[in-house]
Motif scaffolding. Structure first.
Motif, mmCIF file in Angstrom:
data_model
loop_
_atom_site.group_PDB
_atom_site.id
_atom_site.type_symbol
_atom_site.label_atom_id
_atom_site.label_comp_id
_atom_site.label_asym_id
_atom_site.label_seq_id
_atom_site.Cartn_x
_atom_site.Cartn_y
_atom_site.Cartn_z
ATOM 1 N N SER A 179 -27.339 -10.418 3.530
ATOM 2 C CA SER A 179 -26.831 -10.215 2.171
ATOM 3 C C SER A 179 -26.969 -11.487 1.344
ATOM 4 O O SER A 179 -27.297 -11.432 0.153
ATOM 5 C CB SER A 179 -25.389 -9.714 2.176
ATOM 6 O OG SER A 179 -24.521 -10.689 2.692
ATOM 7 N N MET A 180 -26.757 -12.635 1.975
ATOM 8 C CA MET A 180 -26.932 -13.888 1.253
ATOM 9 C C MET A 180 -28.417 -14.130 0.953
ATOM 10 O O MET A 180 -28.769 -14.596 -0.131
ATOM 11 C CB MET A 180 -26.334 -15.057 2.041
ATOM 12 C CG MET A 180 -24.814 -15.016 2.084
ATOM 13 S SD MET A 180 -24.089 -16.396 2.956
ATOM 14 C CE MET A 180 -24.299 -17.696 1.739
ATOM 15 N N ALA A 181 -29.283 -13.791 1.906
ATOM 16 C CA ALA A 181 -30.730 -13.969 1.704
ATOM 17 C C ALA A 181 -31.218 -13.097 0.552
ATOM 18 O O ALA A 181 -32.082 -13.516 -0.224
ATOM 19 C CB ALA A 181 -31.483 -13.638 2.987
ATOM 20 N N LEU A 182 -30.675 -11.904 0.431
ATOM 21 C CA LEU A 182 -31.058 -11.013 -0.663
ATOM 22 C C LEU A 182 -30.680 -11.625 -2.013
ATOM 23 O O LEU A 182 -31.473 -11.621 -2.957
ATOM 24 C CB LEU A 182 -30.399 -9.643 -0.480
ATOM 25 C CG LEU A 182 -30.811 -8.550 -1.443
ATOM 26 C CD1 LEU A 182 -32.302 -8.269 -1.348
ATOM 27 C CD2 LEU A 182 -30.024 -7.284 -1.155
ATOM 28 N N ALA A 183 -29.479 -12.172 -2.090
ATOM 29 C CA ALA A 183 -29.040 -12.805 -3.333
ATOM 30 C C ALA A 183 -29.846 -14.072 -3.625
ATOM 31 O O ALA A 183 -30.105 -14.399 -4.783
ATOM 32 C CB ALA A 183 -27.555 -13.145 -3.259
ATOM 33 N N LEU A 184 -30.260 -14.763 -2.577
ATOM 34 C CA LEU A 184 -30.984 -16.026 -2.736
ATOM 35 C C LEU A 184 -32.499 -15.853 -2.783
ATOM 36 O O LEU A 184 -33.238 -16.832 -2.814
ATOM 37 C CB LEU A 184 -30.628 -16.974 -1.581
ATOM 38 C CG LEU A 184 -29.225 -17.569 -1.637
ATOM 39 C CD1 LEU A 184 -28.808 -18.093 -0.288
ATOM 40 C CD2 LEU A 184 -29.152 -18.648 -2.709
ATOM 41 N N ARG A 185 -32.950 -14.607 -2.794
ATOM 42 C CA ARG A 185 -34.389 -14.326 -2.784
ATOM 43 C C ARG A 185 -35.090 -15.030 -3.949
ATOM 44 O O ARG A 185 -34.640 -14.950 -5.093
ATOM 45 C CB ARG A 185 -34.603 -12.823 -2.874
ATOM 46 C CG ARG A 185 -36.040 -12.417 -2.707
ATOM 47 C CD ARG A 185 -36.136 -10.919 -2.508
ATOM 48 N NE ARG A 185 -37.525 -10.547 -2.410
ATOM 49 C CZ ARG A 185 -38.152 -9.803 -3.300
ATOM 50 N NH1 ARG A 185 -37.496 -9.300 -4.318
ATOM 51 N NH2 ARG A 185 -39.416 -9.523 -3.160
ATOM 52 N N LYS A 186 -36.148 -15.729 -3.612
ATOM 53 C CA LYS A 186 -36.969 -16.488 -4.566
ATOM 54 C C LYS A 186 -36.201 -17.612 -5.250
ATOM 55 O O LYS A 186 -36.559 -18.054 -6.337
ATOM 56 C CB LYS A 186 -37.603 -15.563 -5.603
ATOM 57 C CG LYS A 186 -38.603 -14.604 -5.001
ATOM 58 C CD LYS A 186 -39.323 -13.827 -6.066
ATOM 59 C CE LYS A 186 -40.344 -12.883 -5.411
ATOM 60 N NZ LYS A 186 -41.117 -12.156 -6.395
ATOM 61 N N ASP A 222 -27.233 -21.947 6.238
ATOM 62 C CA ASP A 222 -26.561 -21.984 7.547
ATOM 63 C C ASP A 222 -25.188 -22.639 7.449
ATOM 64 O O ASP A 222 -24.220 -22.168 8.053
ATOM 65 C CB ASP A 222 -27.420 -22.732 8.575
ATOM 66 C CG ASP A 222 -28.625 -21.934 9.032
ATOM 67 O OD1 ASP A 222 -28.631 -20.693 8.844
ATOM 68 O OD2 ASP A 222 -29.565 -22.545 9.585
ATOM 69 N N ALA A 223 -25.097 -23.718 6.695
ATOM 70 C CA ALA A 223 -23.814 -24.400 6.515
ATOM 71 C C ALA A 223 -22.819 -23.506 5.783
ATOM 72 O O ALA A 223 -21.627 -23.480 6.125
ATOM 73 C CB ALA A 223 -24.016 -25.706 5.753
ATOM 74 N N ALA A 224 -23.290 -22.755 4.791
ATOM 75 C CA ALA A 224 -22.417 -21.835 4.055
ATOM 76 C C ALA A 224 -21.903 -20.727 4.970
ATOM 77 O O ALA A 224 -20.721 -20.382 4.944
ATOM 78 C CB ALA A 224 -23.162 -21.237 2.864
ATOM 79 N N ILE A 225 -22.785 -20.189 5.800
ATOM 80 C CA ILE A 225 -22.381 -19.147 6.751
ATOM 81 C C ILE A 225 -21.373 -19.701 7.746
ATOM 82 O O ILE A 225 -20.360 -19.058 8.048
ATOM 83 C CB ILE A 225 -23.616 -18.550 7.455
ATOM 84 C CG1 ILE A 225 -24.449 -17.748 6.451
ATOM 85 C CG2 ILE A 225 -23.214 -17.684 8.641
ATOM 86 C CD1 ILE A 225 -25.808 -17.314 6.959
#
Length: 147
Positions: free
Chosen positions: A69-76, A85-88
């Motif tokens: 879900s974070m990767a989707l928001a951070l896409r591009k 990783d630190a945020a997770i």
């Protein structure tokens, strides 16, 4: 440890060190057959609280779902994997330190939004617009003005 490339069972540890946060051991390994190198991490397995969904269903906490879900928001967006990783890790630490056996999706969502706001404002707005289910442009504008 099985080689992720060729499946060979014999690998050797080339280098071992503690992660920057001190919560994991990082090991560089080399396969005895194909000679390729890969990294493994060892972490203490702690009992994460169960996640209670809006409909009342309970499910296991999933680091993979959180990352997705974070990767989707951070896409591009130009945010390093190490920062994500630190945020997770920070989110997991907050959930563990709460001492609760259950946590609502609302709490997890708020923690994710807090971390995304710190990492990247655009990702924060993307996540918040879906998470908070904006139905009109006013709510969206209000969020942007908050930033």
């Amino acid at each position: 440890m099985r080689c992720p490339y060729c499946g060979h069972l014999e690998t050797t540890v080339v280098e071992t060190r503690e992660s920057d946060e001190g919560d994991a051991v990082r090991r560089r390994r080399r396969c005895g057959q194909c000679e390729k190198r890969f990294t493994t991490y060892e972490r203490a397995e702690l009992a994460m609280p169960a996640v209670v969904k809006k409909n009342g269903d309970r499910t296991e906490f999933s680091r993979a779902k959180l990352r997705a879900s974070m990767a989707l928001a951070l896409r591009k967006r130009n945010v390093s994997v190490d920062l994500v990783d630190a945020a997770i890790a920070s989110i997991e630490e907050k959930l563990l330190s709460s001492g609760s056996s259950e946590v609502g999706t609302a709490r997890v969502g708020e923690l994710v939004m807090r971390e995304l706001k710190r990492l990247d404002k655009v990702a924060y707005v993307r996540f918040a617009s879906v998470y908070r289910e904006f139905e009109d442009i006013e709510a969206f504008s209000k969020l942007i003005k908050e930033i």
